[in-house]
Structures are given as C-alpha cells and as structure tokens.
Scaffold this motif. Structure first.
Motif, PDB file in Angstrom:
ATOM      1  N   HIS A  64       0.860  -1.181   0.000  1.00 44.92           N
ATOM      2  CA  HIS A  64       0.000   0.000   0.000  1.00 44.92           C
ATOM      3  C   HIS A  64       0.899   1.234   0.000  1.00 44.92           C
ATOM      4  O   HIS A  64       1.547   1.554   0.995  1.00 44.92           O
ATOM      5  CB  HIS A  64      -0.908  -0.049   1.232  1.00 44.92           C
ATOM      6  N   LEU A  65       0.951   1.933  -1.131  1.00 50.70           N
ATOM      7  CA  LEU A  65       1.952   2.988  -1.313  1.00 50.70           C
ATOM      8  C   LEU A  65       1.821   4.163  -0.334  1.00 50.70           C
ATOM      9  O   LEU A  65       2.833   4.609   0.228  1.00 50.70           O
ATOM     10  CB  LEU A  65       1.944   3.470  -2.762  1.00 50.70           C
ATOM     11  N   GLU A  86       5.704  16.417  -3.969  1.00 47.28           N
ATOM     12  CA  GLU A  86       4.392  16.318  -4.612  1.00 47.28           C
ATOM     13  C   GLU A  86       4.292  14.883  -5.104  1.00 47.28           C
ATOM     14  O   GLU A  86       5.251  14.337  -5.657  1.00 47.28           O
ATOM     15  CB  GLU A  86       4.356  17.270  -5.808  1.00 47.28           C
ATOM     16  N   SER A  87       3.144  14.237  -4.841  1.00 44.78           N
ATOM     17  CA  SER A  87       3.057  12.861  -5.342  1.00 44.78           C
ATOM     18  C   SER A  87       1.805  12.665  -6.185  1.00 44.78           C
ATOM     19  O   SER A  87       0.758  13.237  -5.913  1.00 44.78           O
ATOM     20  CB  SER A  87       3.093  11.871  -4.175  1.00 44.78           C
ATOM     21  N   LYS A 130      -2.551   2.885  -6.232  1.00 44.29           N
ATOM     22  CA  LYS A 130      -2.327   3.020  -4.788  1.00 44.29           C
ATOM     23  C   LYS A 130      -1.683   1.776  -4.201  1.00 44.29           C
ATOM     24  O   LYS A 130      -0.876   1.854  -3.275  1.00 44.29           O
ATOM     25  CB  LYS A 130      -3.674   3.269  -4.067  1.00 44.29           C
ATOM     26  N   THR A 131      -2.096   0.650  -4.761  1.00 45.57           N
ATOM     27  CA  THR A 131      -1.574  -0.603  -4.224  1.00 45.57           C
ATOM     28  C   THR A 131      -0.882  -1.370  -5.346  1.00 45.57           C
ATOM     29  O   THR A 131      -1.453  -1.534  -6.426  1.00 45.57           O
ATOM     30  CB  THR A 131      -2.722  -1.461  -3.664  1.00 45.57           C
ATOM     31  N   ILE A 164       6.879  12.720  -7.273  1.00 45.63           N
ATOM     32  CA  ILE A 164       6.890  11.251  -7.385  1.00 45.63           C
ATOM     33  C   ILE A 164       5.634  10.830  -8.133  1.00 45.63           C
ATOM     34  O   ILE A 164       4.522  11.175  -7.724  1.00 45.63           O
ATOM     35  CB  ILE A 164       6.870  10.591  -5.994  1.00 45.63           C
ATOM     36  N   THR A 165       5.834  10.094  -9.240  1.00 47.16           N
ATOM     37  CA  THR A 165       4.675   9.609  -9.993  1.00 47.16           C
ATOM     38  C   THR A 165       4.758   8.094 -10.046  1.00 47.16           C
ATOM     39  O   THR A 165       5.804   7.537 -10.403  1.00 47.16           O
ATOM     40  CB  THR A 165       4.709  10.143 -11.441  1.00 47.16           C
ATOM     41  N   ILE A 166       3.663   7.429  -9.663  1.00 49.91           N
ATOM     42  CA  ILE A 166       3.658   5.962  -9.790  1.00 49.91           C
ATOM     43  C   ILE A 166       2.467   5.584 -10.651  1.00 49.91           C
ATOM     44  O   ILE A 166       1.321   5.936 -10.343  1.00 49.91           O
ATOM     45  CB  ILE A 166       3.613   5.273  -8.414  1.00 49.91           C
ATOM     46  N   SER A 167       2.769   4.884 -11.772  1.00 49.70           N
ATOM     47  CA  SER A 167       1.687   4.529 -12.700  1.00 49.70           C
ATOM     48  C   SER A 167       1.846   3.061 -13.088  1.00 49.70           C
ATOM     49  O   SER A 167       2.811   2.401 -12.696  1.00 49.70           O
ATOM     50  CB  SER A 167       1.756   5.422 -13.927  1.00 49.70           C
ATOM     51  N   GLU A 168       0.895   2.555 -13.886  1.00 47.63           N
ATOM     52  CA  GLU A 168       1.009   1.149 -14.310  1.00 47.63           C
ATOM     53  C   GLU A 168       0.565   0.985 -15.753  1.00 47.63           C
ATOM     54  O   GLU A 168      -0.226   1.773 -16.268  1.00 47.63           O
ATOM     55  CB  GLU A 168       0.182   0.230 -13.399  1.00 47.63           C
ATOM     56  N   SER A 169       1.125  -0.048 -16.398  1.00 41.07           N
ATOM     57  CA  SER A 169       0.648  -0.436 -17.725  1.00 41.07           C
ATOM     58  C   SER A 169       0.249  -1.907 -17.593  1.00 41.07           C
ATOM     59  O   SER A 169       0.222  -2.441 -16.489  1.00 41.07           O
ATOM     60  CB  SER A 169       1.750  -0.255 -18.758  1.00 41.07           C
TER      61      SER A 169
END
Ligand code: ADP
Length: 663
Positions: free
Chosen positions: A515-516, A539-540, A545-546, A580-585
C-alpha cells in the motif's frame, strides 16, 4: 566350267573342297549384297539382294553365270571392281575392304565393299565379295544403328572431351565421311577436340595446327551463325580456308548446348560433290545426339559437384552422421562415422547393414526407442553414458526425421557427438561453482551480522551524544557533540546501506500487496530528522495506490531516490521540488522521481550506478545508494533509467514487471 544355276543357296555340284570353301565364305561376308565364285569366277552363290542387282544389270537367272560374262557386257565397270580387288588378295592377306564408285549401279554409285578369298596352299578355292550401296536410306539405317551403339557407350563417359572421341569412333568414322573433326568453341577460338581420318594423330590426339578463329572458314561461319553449311565445291566457296589438301567438298554443323553454340562438327573430302544433303542431315542428327548427351553430362557433373560439396561439409565434422531408412537399415554415413565405428566396435560400416549389427548391445534399446520416435516426426536429443575398455564416454545423440522432396519421412539421421571432454569440464566448473556459492553465502552472513551488530552500539552512542548535547551548556561541548552526532549518523547511514545490500542478496523476493500511501508515511517519519527535508516541496501523483511487489525492496528504492533528492537539492534555487509519480501499464509499474536539484554532468551519468561512485568526492554519503538501488531493481527483474541536466534537475525512472518471478 559352268558350276550350276544362280540361286540363293550354294550349289553342291562341285568338288568337296570348293564346296567347303564356299560355305566358309558365305559365313564370312558381312555386307548386304553378297556373292561367292570359284577359282574361275563362276558364280556359285549369290544372295537375294545381289540377284536383284544382277537382274537390273540384265542378267536373269541364267545358269552358270561368270563374272567374266558381266565383264564382257555393258556392266564391265561393275565386274572390273571385283576382278581388280581380287588381284590384291594373297594367302597372306585374304580379305580387303575398300570404298569405290560403281558406275554400273543405279542412283548413287558409291559403294562400301569387301573381297575375300579362301586358299588351299597357294591355290584359290573360292572368291567372295560383299558390298553396300551408300544410298540415302542405307546411310540413315546405318546412322540409327550407330546412334544406339553410341548412346550405350556414352552412359559411362565422364567428360565432354571423351564423349566427343566416342562420338567420332562410334558414329562419324562409320558413315563414310572422309575426314571428320569436332571443334569446341572457346571464346573467339575453335579448338580441335576430336578427329577421324587424316586429322587424327593418335587414339586421343588431333594433328597440330587445326585451331581456327571464330571469324575464319566454314566452321567459323557455322559457329557464329549456329546454322549448318554444305559446300559441294569448296574451290568456289568464299568461306573455305585450305587446310591439308586442295579444295573438294566440305560440310559443317553446329553442336548447340543449352541454346548456345558449343562446337562444330566438320567433314572434308578431296572430291568435289562428295557431300550431299544426306550427309548434312546425318551430321545434324549427330550434332543433336551429341548436344543432348553433353547437356546430360554437364548436369551430371554439376550434380556430382554439388554432392561433392555436401559431402565435404558432412565429412569435415568430427561427429558421426548416419542415415537410416524406416526399417532401421543404414543408408549413408560420413567418414567420421566410419572411423568411430572401426575404433569403438571394430566394425566396417556398409550401406544396407541392419541397426542390430551396428549399435552396441547396451545401447540398442535406447536406439530403437529414439529412432521410432523420430520416424514419428519427433526430434530427440539425449546424453548417454557408454563404457568402453574401462573408459567412460559421454555421448550426445540426436535423432531427426529425414524427409524426401515431397516432405514425407523416409528415415532418420543419427548424429553422435563425443562430449566427454565438455562434460568433464562442466563437472569441474559445477564443483567450483558450488564452493564459490558456499563462500559467498558465508561472506553475506558475516557482513550481515557485523553490520547488524555494529548498529546497536552506534545507536547507543547517538543517544548518549544527544544526552550530552542537552545536559551541557558549554558552547564548545555543544559543537563537539554536534560533530560527533554527524559522524555517527554518517556511519549509521553507511552501515544501513551495507545492511540493505546484504538483505537484498540474502532474502528471496516476497510478493505482497504494498500500500503505497503507507510506505510514504513511514518514509516521511524517517526523513523528518534529516537536514534539508523541510526545505524540499514534495508532490506525489499515485495513479495506482496498491502494487503487488516486495515491500522491503520498494522501500529501499524509494528511500534512496527521495533521500538523494533531498541531499542533492540546489540550495541556490528559491524553491526545491520533488515529484513522485507511480503509474502502471499492462505488464509494468513505473516509478518516476523527478527533482529540480543540482543535476548530473552528462559524462558522469554512465558511472552513476557503480559501487562507491560519487560525482563529487565531498558529497555526503557512501556512493552506495544507487548501486544498491540497481541491485534491488535487477533483483525484481526491472530496469532503471536516468535523465538529468546539470543545474536543471534529474529524473529517475524505474520500470518493474508486475510479475517479477516470471519476467
Ligand atoms: P550516496 O549514497 O552517496 O548518495 P548514490 O549512489 O545514491 O550515493 O549517488 C551517487 C552520486 O550520484 C551522488 O554522489 C551524487 O553525486 C549523484 N546523485 C544521486 N542522486 C542525485 C540527484 N537526485 N541529483 C543530483 N545528483 C545525484
């Protein structure tokens, strides 16, 4: 003395010895028209074709006709030929062949003739002659017979030169053509290849000086145009060039191979009008027969060359290659197979051998299973152990289906490779590797326990320094306590790094739901006490989220990137930021940490992830952070990239596969 009627059978009303001699001669004569005479030239035998000729000459079945009667008639020339020829016979030379003109005969009057005599001591018992009229139809029949003989012989011939000699011997020399020469075209020159008659030096040699340029003579004209040429009177012919004798007549035809002139067949005679259209026709047919054979021979040679090349390849390998048919019989093999089998089994391999007689007893069962498998279109590869004379061999065998042109399986190939040496080397390597791994594990354990054990007293030291700082009012003591605290913190961070590295190596990946926001909360707790943290604006953008990953390793990654963003912020800038950017493909998570810090010089980016690398030696830290980060990312089967510009800022991009264990 009249001996009897002219009949198709010998007349027996004669002396015993004449009679026997007659019979012997009748058996000996080989030509189409035949006749036998007694010593006084009375005809005692004439075959049916010759009787017909006699009728044409005006002699109807009269009894007791003599050659002298013919001599005394209008057909004197015909009788003279034989009477003259008989004169050249003797007990030492009792037969004689020749060719002549016979003016008495109808149509073309050239004949091919022989005379023979039977002697008793010096006494002639009987004369005989035989002849063929060289008419068009006779020559054609003769050509057909010669052609089949030539074709039979040509089958065994291995090169085009030899083929031409056989052509000369089997056909050209038997067609009453005078001198014949075959020339081969080589660029702009016609080179003598084979000859007959005056132009032949020895059994496989042509007389010298017959080479001509393609622009010269009748042969040159034929070679250039590809057309046949008949010159009945060469003295009148502009194409003619004199060779051995003065002009007579000449005929030449091309040999055309694959649409191009390959050579020329040329015949010359001293006599004018010797050659007529039938000669040209027969030579043309000869040329055609020859060209078909040459074409065949050339493709045969090409095929053999190709086969030779393939053989060179399979014979160059030290591995044994064998080809079996579907009944497991040997069809073919390479030289390495011959050698190996002789050495290991004492067997000489031969085509047609059954597998039972080739494969060693203890490998037969395996061979059968694998060969049947490959006949079912299943390629099989296996390692076998085989003992021979107290030695152990490791063999790699490969069975593969063999197909014909239509793609049907007709058998299989067996490839045997002796991999004993390789196997031995591999075994040694495996043992060494095992030792190495053991050593590695022990070292890891050592590093882990040392750093673990070092941290506890260090933490106590830091606590004590804190107490000293608070309890003492002396300014110097405060300064020294602060210095001590920095040194202890730096040491702590160093040990923590070593610990992280060691744990990453020691512990398996454990996948769980991470859980980020929670991870970030914990990091914030840690960073609160780090100098500079408050000066940075975080900034995030958590598009996811998980994530499913290894929580401990995700924390190492983020911890390193964020603490670097704090440490290497640009104090000259009014505001320091970090996003900080967290994404998914479909397949990946992407972590992107971007700052507007001091940036990294272009020429240093390549070394960034090396152990102990620092852009500037006076930077705080151990130079281990990014090295560990790369190890951890690698552990998770991911990738890390940097984009940075000096004085502008840096972006670190981490790409992690969603399923690190299968990536
Ligand atoms: P350390 O643990 O000493 O910080 P790292 O391996 O994390 O070392 O980083 C290596 C070097 O890369 C640092 O000494 C620094 O010069 C440079 N560096 C790392 N992150 C950044 C960043 N965000 N901005 C500018 N320079 C950086």
């Amino acid at each position: 003395m009249r001996m009897g009627p002219i009949l198709d059978y010998p007349i027996m009303k004669t002396t015993h010895s004449t009679n026997t001699a007659t019979l012997e001669l009748v058996g000996n004569l080989r030509h189409y028209n035949r006749a036998v005479f007694d010593a006084e030239f009375n005809i005692v035998y004439a075959n049916r074709p010759y009787l017909k000729i006699l009728e044409q000459l005006g002699f109807h079945s009269k009894e007791g006709l003599s050659l002298l009667d013919i001599y005394n008639s209008a057909s004197r020339e015909h009788a003279l030929i034989w009477l003259d020829a008989f004169k050249s016979l003797s007990p030492l030379q009792s037969s004689f062949s020749f060719s002549a003109r016979d003016e008495a005969l109808s149509g073309d009057c050239r004949i091919d003739a022989e005379v023979q005599a039977i002697y008793e001591g010096n006494q002639v018992k009987a004369y005989g002659f035989g002849f063929d009229e060289l008419t068009d139809s006779y020559l054609k029949r003769r050509f057909d017979r010669l052609k089949s003989e030539f074709l039979a012989k040509a089958l065994t011939v291995k090169d085009t030169r030899e083929l031409m000699w056989v052509m000369v011997d089997e056909i050209l020399s038997n067609l009453y053509l005078g001198d014949a020469l075959i020339l081969e075209k080589r660029g702009e020159v016609l080179v003598p290849a084979a000859a007959y008659g005056n132009l032949r030096k020895s059994s496989r040699e042509v007389v010298d000086g017959l080479e001509v340029a393609i622009s010269q003579g009748i042969s040159g004209w034929v070679a250039t145009t590809g057309e046949p040429y008949l010159s009945a009177d060469t003295s009148q012919d502009p194409h003619y060039i004199e060779r051995h004798f003065e002009a007579g007549s000449e005929v030449a035809v091309p040999i055309v191979v694959h649409g191009n002139v390959f050579g020329v067949i040329n015949c010359e005679s001293e006599q004018r009008n010797f050659f007529r259209p039938i000669h040209q026709e027969l030579l043309q047919r000869t040329g055609e027969v020859l060209s078909v054979r040459i074409e065949e021979l050339l493709s045969r040679i090409e095929l053999e060359d190709l086969e030779q090349r393939h053989l060179a390849i399979i014979n160059s390998t030290p591995n044994s290659f064998l080809l079996f048919d579907s009944s497991l019989q040997l069809m073919s093999f390479n030289t390495a197979a011959i050698k190996s089998w002789r050495y290991f089994t004492g067997l000489g391999l031969e085509v047609g051998m059954k597998y039972k007689n080739i494969i060693p007893e203890d490998l037969k069962k395996k061979f059968k299973t694998l060969s049947l498998k490959s006949l079912q279109d299943d390629q099989a590869e296996e390692y076998l152990t085989w003992r021979f004379q107290e030695k152990e061999f490791r063999l790699k065998v490969n069975f593969a289906p063999a197909r014909n042109r239509k793609g049907e399986i007709f058998g299989f190939t067996l490839l045997v490779e002796d991999v004993s040496a390789l196997y031995q080397a591999n075994e040694t390597l495996r043992a060494k590797n095992f030792d190495l791994e053991q050593g590695h594990k022990e070292l890891d354990k050592f590093v882990y326990s040392i750093s673990h054990d070092l941290r506890a007293p260090l933490s106590s030291m830091m606590g004590l320094v804190n107490l000293i700082e608070n309890a003492q009012q002396l300014p110097e003591t405060k300064i020294y306590a602060k210095m001590l605290q920095d040194a202890a913190e730096s040491m702590d961070s160093y040990i923590r790094n070593v610990l992280e590295y060691s744990r990453n190596k020691r512990f398996e990946i454990e996948l769980e739901e991470v859980h980020l926001p929670e991870v970030f909360r914990e990091l914030e707790e840690k960073f609160k006490f780090i100098p500079g943290y408050r000066e940075l604006k975080f900034e995030s953008d958590l598009q996811v989220k998980t994530i499913r990953s290894d929580a401990y390793r995700i924390e190492i990654i983020l911890n390193n990137l964020l603490s670097n963003a704090i440490k290497y912020r640009d104090v000259a800038k009014r505001e320091s930021r970090c996003k900080i950017t967290i994404s998914e493909s479909d397949q990946h998570y992407e972590i992107r940490v971007s700052d507007n810090g001091i940036g990294i010089p272009k020429d240093k980016v390549g070394d960034l992830f090396n152990m102990f690398f620092k852009v500037q030696s006076d930077h705080p830290g151990s130079g281990l952070g990014l090295y560990i980060l790369k190890e951890v990312v690698g552990n998770l089967n991911g990738e890390v990239k940097v984009e940075s510009k000096l004085k502008k800022g840096s972006t670190f991009i981490i790409l992690l596969p969603k399923n690190p264990l299968n990536a």
